[in-house]
Design an enzyme around this catalytic site. Structure first.
Site, PDB file in Angstrom:
ATOM      1  N   LYS A   1      17.136   3.875   1.628  1.00  0.00           N
ATOM      2  CA  LYS A   1      17.912   3.622   2.868  1.00  0.00           C
ATOM      3  C   LYS A   1      19.239   2.781   2.395  1.00  0.00           C
ATOM      4  CE  LYS A   1      14.351   3.134   6.507  1.00  0.00           C
ATOM      5  NZ  LYS A   1      14.107   2.174   7.506  1.00  0.00           N
TER       6      LYS A   1
ATOM      7  N   ASP B   1      14.553  -0.485   1.341  1.00  0.00           N
ATOM      8  CA  ASP B   1      15.458  -0.897   2.720  1.00  0.00           C
ATOM      9  C   ASP B   1      16.306  -1.931   2.239  1.00  0.00           C
ATOM     10  OD1 ASP B   1      15.346  -0.424   5.501  1.00  0.00           O
ATOM     11  OD2 ASP B   1      14.172  -2.272   5.751  1.00  0.00           O
TER      12      ASP B   1
ATOM     13  N   LYS C   1       0.701  -1.181  -0.077  1.00  0.00           N
ATOM     14  CA  LYS C   1       0.064   0.113   0.007  1.00  0.00           C
ATOM     15  C   LYS C   1       0.874   1.294   0.085  1.00  0.00           C
ATOM     16  CE  LYS C   1      -3.157  -2.412   2.936  1.00  0.00           C
ATOM     17  NZ  LYS C   1      -3.516  -2.498   4.514  1.00  0.00           N
TER      18      LYS C   1
ATOM     19  N   PHE D   1      13.319   4.296  11.277  1.00  0.00           N
ATOM     20  CA  PHE D   1      11.899   4.096  10.796  1.00  0.00           C
ATOM     21  C   PHE D   1      11.036   5.240  10.512  1.00  0.00           C
ATOM     22  CE2 PHE D   1       8.045   2.055  10.435  1.00  0.00           C
ATOM     23  CZ  PHE D   1       7.995   1.049   9.876  1.00  0.00           C
ATOM     24  N   VAL D   2      10.729   5.336   9.433  1.00  0.00           N
ATOM     25  CA  VAL D   2       9.642   6.552   9.120  1.00  0.00           C
ATOM     26  C   VAL D   2       8.552   6.289   8.772  1.00  0.00           C
ATOM     27  CG1 VAL D   2      11.977   7.987   8.330  1.00  0.00           C
ATOM     28  CG2 VAL D   2      10.639   6.543   6.534  1.00  0.00           C
TER      29      VAL D   2
ATOM     30  N   GLU E   1       7.828   2.859  -5.955  1.00  0.00           N
ATOM     31  CA  GLU E   1       7.884   2.251  -4.672  1.00  0.00           C
ATOM     32  C   GLU E   1       8.128   3.294  -3.437  1.00  0.00           C
ATOM     33  OE1 GLU E   1       7.428   0.092  -2.277  1.00  0.00           O
ATOM     34  OE2 GLU E   1       8.638  -1.383  -2.289  1.00  0.00           O
ATOM     35  N   ASP E   2       7.554   3.276  -2.275  1.00  0.00           N
ATOM     36  CA  ASP E   2       7.697   4.207  -1.450  1.00  0.00           C
ATOM     37  C   ASP E   2       9.101   4.211  -0.637  1.00  0.00           C
ATOM     38  OD1 ASP E   2       7.447   1.461  -0.159  1.00  0.00           O
ATOM     39  OD2 ASP E   2       6.038   2.308   1.370  1.00  0.00           O
TER      40      ASP E   2
ATOM     41  N   ARG F   1      -0.109   6.505   7.731  1.00  0.00           N
ATOM     42  CA  ARG F   1       0.357   6.588   6.319  1.00  0.00           C
ATOM     43  C   ARG F   1      -0.229   8.011   5.751  1.00  0.00           C
ATOM     44  NH1 ARG F   1       1.080   1.599   4.008  1.00  0.00           N
ATOM     45  NH2 ARG F   1       0.032  -0.226   5.025  1.00  0.00           N
TER      46      ARG F   1
HETATM   47  P1  IMP Z   1      12.774  -4.294   1.578  1.00  0.00           P
HETATM   48  O1  IMP Z   1      12.254  -5.347   0.775  1.00  0.00           O
HETATM   49  O2  IMP Z   1      13.541  -4.437   2.559  1.00  0.00           O
HETATM   50  O3  IMP Z   1      13.452  -3.389   0.717  1.00  0.00           O
HETATM   51  O4  IMP Z   1      11.309  -3.358   2.194  1.00  0.00           O
HETATM   52  C1  IMP Z   1      10.643  -2.534   1.502  1.00  0.00           C
HETATM   53  C2  IMP Z   1       9.398  -2.402   2.155  1.00  0.00           C
HETATM   54  O5  IMP Z   1       9.653  -2.374   3.449  1.00  0.00           O
HETATM   55  C3  IMP Z   1       8.793  -0.926   1.876  1.00  0.00           C
HETATM   56  O6  IMP Z   1       8.011  -1.091   0.574  1.00  0.00           O
HETATM   57  C4  IMP Z   1       8.033  -0.660   3.068  1.00  0.00           C
HETATM   58  O7  IMP Z   1       6.473  -1.177   2.909  1.00  0.00           O
HETATM   59  C5  IMP Z   1       8.596  -1.191   4.343  1.00  0.00           C
HETATM   60  N1  IMP Z   1       9.553  -0.415   4.817  1.00  0.00           N
HETATM   61  C6  IMP Z   1      10.918  -0.473   4.768  1.00  0.00           C
HETATM   62  N2  IMP Z   1      11.425   0.644   5.626  1.00  0.00           N
HETATM   63  C7  IMP Z   1      10.351   1.149   6.166  1.00  0.00           C
HETATM   64  C8  IMP Z   1      10.343   2.308   7.106  1.00  0.00           C
HETATM   65  O8  IMP Z   1      11.079   3.013   7.387  1.00  0.00           O
HETATM   66  N3  IMP Z   1       8.980   2.861   7.393  1.00  0.00           N
HETATM   67  C9  IMP Z   1       7.838   2.266   6.876  1.00  0.00           C
HETATM   68  N4  IMP Z   1       7.958   1.004   5.953  1.00  0.00           N
HETATM   69  C10 IMP Z   1       9.309   0.647   5.888  1.00  0.00           C
HETATM   70 MG    MG Z   2       4.773  -1.117   4.768  1.00  0.00          MG
END
Ligand code: IMP
Ligand code: MG
Length: 181
Positions: free
Chosen positions: A132, A104, A43, A153-154, A100-101, A166
């Site tokens: 990040k 990470d 989302k 964490f944001v 993407e938002d 959100r």
């Molecule tokens: P990744 O697979 O570890 O790169 O995770 C990506 C997903 O983790 C993002 O689409 C977010 O939904 C969630 N996520 C990662 N860091 C944060 C954060 O700081 N706040 C909120 N959601 C996060």
């Molecule tokens: Mg999420």
């Protein structure tokens, strides 16, 4: 508001708007004349997607969403990616931009890039509003990136903590009982 939570502004609404406009111009230049599909990852991307599509000018643009999950209810990635809602669109020969938002670990997008390329897209690139890089566990580098942020964490601008916050118009570092979440 729940007194256990407090919010430290990291990126203002004005800075977000300026950056989205800049990204929109760049994407307009790069995708002009191409059959383009923006794939938003639900989302978290819903606000960024809605702002971004209004800052691009493309003749042949499709907008769609997938829902994937790699997180439980905490703040750490599980590493397991589950597709909860797939695309109905035919991607063959089209240029896909994943919206993407935040990136990470990079696990979600590394998986999705392969998954979408296997559907015979002409190209698959990534646009994220937040990144990040210090937390990366894969080689993934976004093609378009709004802001590089520290390992905190944001929430806000679409991003949640356990499905909350959100709707905040700014990107904020979340503090729980006075400490970073
Ligand atoms: P990744 O697979 O570890 O790169 O995770 C990506 C997903 O983790 C993002 O689409 C977010 O939904 C969630 N996520 C990662 N860091 C944060 C954060 O700081 N706040 C909120 N959601 C996060
Ligand atoms: Mg999420």
């Amino acid at each position: 508001m729940d007194a256990r939570y407090s919010f430290e502004t990291l990126i203002s609404a004005e800075a977000l708007a300026a950056k989205v406009s800049e990204l929109g111009k760049q994407i307009t230049r790069d995708y002009r004349d191409k059959d383009t599909v923006f794939v938003g990852i639900l989302k978290g991307s819903f606000i960024f997607m809605s702002d971004l599509v209004r800052q691009v000018q493309l003749d042949k643009l499709e907008i769609c969403f997938m829902m994937v999950s790699s997180y439980g209810s905490g703040t750490r990635s599980s590493g397991n990616i589950i597709i909860k809602k797939d695309l109905e669109n035919d991607l063959e020969g089209k240029h896909v931009l994943i919206v993407e938002d935040i990136i990470d670990s990079g696990n979600t997008l590394t998986y999705l890039k392969k998954y979408l390329a296997n559907r015979r897209a002409a190209s698959v690139r990534v646009c994220t509003i937040l990144d990040k890089p210090s937390r990366r566990e894969t080689e993934l580098v976004p093609d378009y990136r709004g802001f590089e942020i520290p390992d905190a964490f944001v929430v806000g601008y679409g991003l949640d903590y356990d499905e909350r916050f959100r709707e905040l118009p700014e990107v904020c570092i979340l503090h729980l009982d006075g400490k970073q979440a």
